[in-house]
Design a protein around this motif. Sequence first.
Motif, PDB file in Angstrom:
ATOM      1  N   THR B  61       9.011   3.209   2.644  1.00 22.33           N
ATOM      2  CA  THR B  61       8.113   2.044   2.719  1.00 22.33           C
ATOM      3  C   THR B  61       8.537   0.959   1.733  1.00 22.33           C
ATOM      4  OG1 THR B  61       6.431   3.727   3.054  1.00 22.33           O
ATOM      5  CG2 THR B  61       5.659   1.491   2.897  1.00 22.33           C
ATOM      6  N   MET B  62       9.362   1.349   0.747  1.00 18.85           N
ATOM      7  CA  MET B  62       9.728   0.428  -0.329  1.00 18.85           C
ATOM      8  C   MET B  62      10.312  -0.879   0.181  1.00 18.85           C
ATOM      9  SD  MET B  62       9.298   0.052  -3.390  1.00 18.85           S
ATOM     10  CE  MET B  62       8.821   1.673  -3.966  1.00 18.85           C
ATOM     11  N   LYS B  63      11.247  -0.799   1.138  1.00 15.43           N
ATOM     12  CA  LYS B  63      11.889  -2.010   1.680  1.00 15.43           C
ATOM     13  C   LYS B  63      10.832  -2.942   2.287  1.00 15.43           C
ATOM     14  CE  LYS B  63      16.061  -2.036   0.720  1.00 15.43           C
ATOM     15  NZ  LYS B  63      16.628  -3.200   0.074  1.00 15.43           N
ATOM     16  N   GLU B  64       9.850  -2.330   2.962  1.00 21.23           N
ATOM     17  CA  GLU B  64       8.792  -3.130   3.594  1.00 21.23           C
ATOM     18  C   GLU B  64       7.966  -3.858   2.535  1.00 21.23           C
ATOM     19  OE1 GLU B  64       8.601  -3.684   6.681  1.00 21.23           O
ATOM     20  OE2 GLU B  64      10.069  -2.174   7.311  1.00 21.23           O
ATOM     21  N   LEU B  65       7.697  -3.163   1.429  1.00 20.31           N
ATOM     22  CA  LEU B  65       6.905  -3.783   0.360  1.00 20.31           C
ATOM     23  C   LEU B  65       7.684  -4.918  -0.307  1.00 20.31           C
ATOM     24  CD1 LEU B  65       5.202  -0.656  -1.274  1.00 20.31           C
ATOM     25  CD2 LEU B  65       4.163  -2.337   0.241  1.00 20.31           C
ATOM     26  N   GLN B  66       8.988  -4.697  -0.493  1.00 13.52           N
ATOM     27  CA  GLN B  66       9.821  -5.757  -1.078  1.00 13.52           C
ATOM     28  C   GLN B  66       9.832  -6.977  -0.166  1.00 13.52           C
ATOM     29  OE1 GLN B  66      13.444  -3.549  -1.348  1.00 13.52           O
ATOM     30  NE2 GLN B  66      12.980  -2.692  -3.355  1.00 13.52           N
ATOM     31  N   ASN B  67       9.986  -6.732   1.116  1.00  6.63           N
ATOM     32  CA  ASN B  67       9.957  -7.818   2.087  1.00  6.63           C
ATOM     33  C   ASN B  67       8.619  -8.554   2.033  1.00  6.63           C
ATOM     34  OD1 ASN B  67      10.889  -9.220   4.616  1.00  6.63           O
ATOM     35  ND2 ASN B  67       9.056  -8.213   5.381  1.00  6.63           N
ATOM     36  N   TYR B  68       7.546  -7.783   1.809  1.00  7.00           N
ATOM     37  CA  TYR B  68       6.209  -8.364   1.751  1.00  7.00           C
ATOM     38  C   TYR B  68       6.075  -9.323   0.568  1.00  7.00           C
ATOM     39  CZ  TYR B  68       1.322  -8.488   3.161  1.00  7.00           C
ATOM     40  OH  TYR B  68       0.109  -8.891   3.650  1.00  7.00           O
ATOM     41  N   VAL B  69       6.585  -8.902  -0.588  1.00  8.56           N
ATOM     42  CA  VAL B  69       6.541  -9.771  -1.771  1.00  8.56           C
ATOM     43  C   VAL B  69       7.328 -11.055  -1.498  1.00  8.56           C
ATOM     44  CG1 VAL B  69       7.278 -10.026  -4.166  1.00  8.56           C
ATOM     45  CG2 VAL B  69       6.248  -7.885  -3.409  1.00  8.56           C
ATOM     46  N   GLY B 164       1.225  -7.164   6.801  1.00  6.33           N
ATOM     47  CA  GLY B 164       0.433  -6.140   6.110  1.00  6.33           C
ATOM     48  C   GLY B 164       0.024  -5.027   7.063  1.00  6.33           C
ATOM     49  N   HIS B 165      -0.373  -5.415   8.282  1.00  6.98           N
ATOM     50  CA  HIS B 165      -0.739  -4.408   9.287  1.00  6.98           C
ATOM     51  C   HIS B 165       0.446  -3.502   9.592  1.00  6.98           C
ATOM     52  CE1 HIS B 165      -4.370  -6.737  11.140  1.00  6.98           C
ATOM     53  NE2 HIS B 165      -4.472  -6.536   9.835  1.00  6.98           N
ATOM     54  N   TYR B 166       1.628  -4.092   9.659  1.00  4.48           N
ATOM     55  CA  TYR B 166       2.828  -3.297   9.963  1.00  4.48           C
ATOM     56  C   TYR B 166       3.050  -2.237   8.886  1.00  4.48           C
ATOM     57  CZ  TYR B 166       7.613  -1.963  10.902  1.00  4.48           C
ATOM     58  OH  TYR B 166       8.733  -1.222  11.158  1.00  4.48           O
ATOM     59  N   ILE B 167       2.924  -2.645   7.614  1.00  8.20           N
ATOM     60  CA  ILE B 167       3.106  -1.675   6.525  1.00  8.20           C
ATOM     61  C   ILE B 167       2.043  -0.585   6.619  1.00  8.20           C
ATOM     62  CG2 ILE B 167       3.119  -1.380   4.007  1.00  8.20           C
ATOM     63  CD1 ILE B 167       4.012  -4.336   3.836  1.00  8.20           C
ATOM     64  N   HIS B 168       0.825  -1.002   6.920  1.00  8.30           N
ATOM     65  CA  HIS B 168      -0.266  -0.038   7.063  1.00  8.30           C
ATOM     66  C   HIS B 168       0.023   0.959   8.181  1.00  8.30           C
ATOM     67  CE1 HIS B 168      -4.309   1.430   8.150  1.00  8.30           C
ATOM     68  NE2 HIS B 168      -4.561   1.275   6.859  1.00  8.30           N
ATOM     69  N   ARG B 169       0.506   0.431   9.311  1.00 11.16           N
ATOM     70  CA  ARG B 169       0.814   1.296  10.456  1.00 11.16           C
ATOM     71  C   ARG B 169       1.888   2.312  10.088  1.00 11.16           C
ATOM     72  NH1 ARG B 169       1.480  -2.552  14.353  1.00 11.16           N
ATOM     73  NH2 ARG B 169       3.733  -2.616  14.333  1.00 11.16           N
TER      74      ARG B 169
END
Lengths: 233, 234
Positions: B61-69, B164-169
């Motif tokens: 999930t880390m890459k997704e969180l970095q992308n989110y920031v 955010g929904h994508y990360i949650h999913r």
Amino acid sequence: MKSKMKFLLNSFAIIFIIIVCLKNTNVEAKLQCKAPPVEIPKDWITMVDPCIKKMQNQVQQELIAAMTYLAMGAHFSKDTVNRQGFAKFFFDSASEEREHAIKLIHYLLMRGELTSDVAQLIRDPFPLAESWIDGLTALKEALQLEANVTKKLRDIASTCENPGKDGDNFNDYHLVDWITGEYLEEQYKGQRQLAGHITTLGKMMHTNPALAEYLYDKKLLFGKDFISDSVAA
Amino acid sequence: MKSYVKFDIKMYSSIIVIVLSAFISNIFAAEYCYSEVVGACSPVDNVMENCNAKYGGIDDTMKELQNYVNLQINRNWQFLLLSVHFANYETNRPGFTELHKSYADTLWNDAIDEIKHITKRGGHMDFFYKKKNPNQAEIDNYDVTELASLGKAIDLWKSVAEEGHYIHRESTRRHDKLHDPEVASHIENKYVHKHADIIRDLSGNINELKVMLNKIEDSNVALFLFDNFLKKMK
Ligand SMILES: [Fe+2]
């Protein structure tokens, strides 16, 4: 037979054109979103091109500094680095640099600038690095970064004081006064603070670097009373 | 002759046992922080690979969180520029200026908090990682009308919410490498309600303003009033 086909095709074409016309008139009958421009005297807008360019460029410089501090904050909050005091110091500095950029923008707006092409003010700023060997190295790099910013601010002052032929030799007294009196003052105070941190931490680093950084991190986290607060409590 | 063979078998089997046990202990040593910490206390320097805050589905999930920031930071600059556009002397809409500035500030502060969250979960921040997303709302021109800026704003916020929904999913999938209740709960508590409020407000504003712009003669007074009340509402 052929003429019948031709007739059919023609009538299709006419119907098509009518539909297009109807659609277009529909579009034109939509909302009135844009107000007509107002005639405004331009005599009060006095900033000249060479000076405006330098000021606009400085916005991006401040934001690169903001992003670099943000990366420093991120580095020192890692669980494997765990210097929460350093992280706090750099996160705060990141938001401060962002405010500096906004302050420059406000000045330009006050002087009647930024009425078009605002997109080129901010061009996706990135941090200059993403990891540092230790706290002392990061502080030293921060000081270098600030010295560089100061140099560019001095350059703004000298360009806006003496913009040359491209700027009709317009001496922008107020801008130069603002840059030197308000902006540079904050800059020099910030540099002095960083230099102080480097000295105090650097002295302790000679004998036991790990212990020194640990203690200094706590000082950055708890402020100047960190020993009396944490020990007495 | 027989005893010689017997001895040989004994020797081989003991060698195999030694090698195997060394191998097994190595496997276990590589999985736990405790053995690494104990190892670090012995004279030989030991690398600690498991003494970190990583667990659950965070690696994937880390890459997704970095992308989110990076998305939050990018959106923050876009809202800042929208606010600048309404602050010049020709547009001069303090209400719109403040509205877009408040969105920029929210996103900037969220980005800092999200970096702290990433590092809480044992990660680091990669400022250069951005997912390619051709369908995402972008701004190529900031010279927009009041109503259009609200339209842009709702598109930008929806893209942040959807990401955010994508990360949650991903983090709620029943999958060994992805399931991470902390990430899912963090997204829920920190973002989803806030995003819903913002998007609802914007939609309300857009529809309110749209109706008032219908009459050509009144639209400029309507914009003046709307801008002033927008400032009051903040
Ligand atoms: Fe600065």
